[in-house]
Design a protein around this motif. Structure first.
Motif, short mmCIF file in Angstrom:
data_model
loop_
_atom_site.label_atom_id
_atom_site.label_comp_id
_atom_site.label_asym_id
_atom_site.label_seq_id
_atom_site.Cartn_x
_atom_site.Cartn_y
_atom_site.Cartn_z
N PHE A 4 0.54 -0.78 -0.01
CA PHE A 4 0.13 -0.05 0.20
C PHE A 4 0.63 1.27 0.14
CE2 PHE A 4 -1.70 2.93 2.36
CZ PHE A 4 -2.84 4.06 1.36
N GLU A 5 1.92 0.65 0.36
CA GLU A 5 2.90 2.47 1.26
C GLU A 5 3.44 3.16 -0.23
OE1 GLU A 5 2.88 4.03 3.29
OE2 GLU A 5 1.45 2.90 5.49
N GLN A 13 15.82 -8.50 8.08
CA GLN A 13 16.45 -7.89 7.20
C GLN A 13 17.54 -6.96 6.60
OE1 GLN A 13 13.76 -7.95 4.04
NE2 GLN A 13 12.04 -9.55 5.36
N TYR A 14 17.36 -5.97 6.88
CA TYR A 14 19.09 -5.38 6.67
C TYR A 14 19.52 -5.36 7.61
CZ TYR A 14 21.15 -0.21 7.12
OH TYR A 14 21.66 0.13 6.86
N GLU A 15 19.92 -5.99 9.11
CA GLU A 15 20.51 -6.39 9.43
C GLU A 15 21.53 -7.02 9.25
OE1 GLU A 15 21.78 -4.55 12.37
OE2 GLU A 15 20.22 -2.84 11.89
N ASN A 16 20.39 -8.15 8.32
CA ASN A 16 20.61 -9.53 7.84
C ASN A 16 22.29 -9.72 6.35
OD1 ASN A 16 20.86 -10.45 10.83
ND2 ASN A 16 19.22 -11.67 10.25
N PHE A 17 21.72 -8.32 6.20
CA PHE A 17 22.44 -8.26 4.34
C PHE A 17 23.21 -8.68 3.93
CE2 PHE A 17 23.19 -5.91 1.00
CZ PHE A 17 21.99 -5.95 -0.28
N LEU A 50 19.23 -3.44 -1.70
CA LEU A 50 20.00 -2.78 -0.42
C LEU A 50 18.91 -1.89 -0.33
CD1 LEU A 50 21.11 -2.15 1.90
CD2 LEU A 50 23.09 -0.99 0.65
N GLN A 51 19.07 -0.60 -1.57
CA GLN A 51 18.76 0.06 -1.75
C GLN A 51 16.91 1.09 -1.78
OE1 GLN A 51 18.27 2.28 -6.13
NE2 GLN A 51 18.82 4.58 -4.57
N GLN A 67 12.11 0.90 1.51
CA GLN A 67 10.94 0.20 1.78
C GLN A 67 10.64 0.87 4.04
OE1 GLN A 67 11.25 -3.90 0.66
NE2 GLN A 67 9.91 -3.46 0.11
N LEU A 68 12.21 0.68 4.16
CA LEU A 68 12.15 1.44 5.42
C LEU A 68 11.49 2.15 6.02
CD1 LEU A 68 15.59 -0.76 6.41
CD2 LEU A 68 13.02 -1.02 7.37
N GLU A 69 12.08 3.77 4.74
CA GLU A 69 11.53 4.65 4.92
C GLU A 69 10.23 5.08 4.71
OE1 GLU A 69 13.96 6.20 2.38
OE2 GLU A 69 16.15 6.77 3.16
#
Length: 291
Positions: free
Chosen positions: A22-23, A130-134, A149-150, A155-157
């Motif tokens: 949705f975002e 997922q970001y920490e384990n990337f 990564l981008q 998605q986090l932002e």
């Protein structure tokens, strides 16, 4: 082509809403509607002006627009709502069709597909994990790692999670495979890493990719060639041993390397066993002689 016709053509390409996105859809539909007519998005964000109403026999009824300004505002409302409805999947059309106000329609869609605070928190925590384990495997090219990564950072932002520029750059460097270690050490100690954009860091690293991947390829090729050479030497040594064995036998015909290529594998195994027996016999004789 007038404005109405242009809007109809453009509406056929309206971004479609997908469950769980949705975002992203809201961002794309906002850009899309603003491109068509910025006034349409203002109607969705701020709502339409309150319509005139009248009371007939104790029942409040909405009066139709009469002035040119009221009619123009009504057309904007209809276009804004229609564009939003075109971006909703067919299986959900009936659910939202009864909502005639564009602003209320967007709020209803967000409530249905955007999730509440609890679901957003769960999704945010999952993305953070997922970001920490990337990490990036050795087989992956730099542009593929950068794109993954981008997307994760974006998605986090969208979910309100802010990541510092230095942290993002450090994450990209730490995620690269060991073959990048030499360049990673250099760039991790750059003084402007906290202000450098992720795109700039990627473009700087991209310069070294042919060298890094080329070295890896050369190492792999050299290893393969060494294994092939070793196997060839072992085969030649085995053939030489067999030839020597036959040469030691008084009544055996003399063999050359080309003759060995014609020997059946089963016969080759028998020859090997005989050679081992001969070696054991020689060792036994040597032992008896010395004792």
């Amino acid at each position: 082509m007038d404005q109405d016709s242009a809007h109809m053509v453009a509406a056929s390409k309206v971004p479609m809403l997908k469950p769980g996105e949705f975002e992203l859809w809201r961002m794309r539909i906002e850009q899309y509607i603003q491109m068509i007519d910025y006034a349409l998005w203002e109607v969705i964000e701020n709502g339409n002006t309150a319509p005139k109403t009248t009371v007939v026999e104790g029942v409040e009824k909405v009066m139709p627009p009469t002035t040119a300004e009221e009619k123009a505002q009504k057309r904007l409302e209809v276009k804004a709502r229609s564009t939003l409805m075109m971006g909703i999947p067919n299986e959900h059309q009936l659910k939202f069709n009864s909502i005639k106000d564009a602003k209320l329609l967007m709020e209803a869609v967000e409530k249905r597909f955007g999730g509440n605070a609890a679901t957003k928190k769960t999704q945010r925590n999952l993305l953070k994990q997922q970001y920490e384990n990337f990490t990036a495997p050795s087989s992956e090219m730099l542009d593929q790692t950068f794109d993954r990564l981008q997307k994760l950072v974006s998605q986090l932002e969208l979910l309100g999670e802010t990541i510092s520029q230095e942290d993002v750059n450090q994450k990209l460097l730490r995620s690269l495979s060991p073959e990048w270690n030499t360049h990673v050490v250099v760039w991790r100690n750059k003084t402007d890493l906290d202000t450098m954009s992720m795109d700039d860091l990627y473009n700087n690293l991209k310069v070294y990719e042919p060298e890094v991947k080329g070295m890896s390829s050369s190492t792999s090729t050299a290893s393969t060639q060494a294994n092939d050479t070793y196997s060839t030497n072992i085969d030649n040594l085995s053939n030489a041993v067999i030839c020597a064995f036959f040469a030691s036998q008084l009544n055996s015909p003399q063999l050359v390397h080309e003759d060995l290529q014609q020997i059946h594998p089963d016969d080759m195994e028998e020859i090997d066993l005989r050679w081992q027996m001969a070696m054991l016999t020689m060792r036994a004789r040597w032992f008896l002689k010395n004792t």
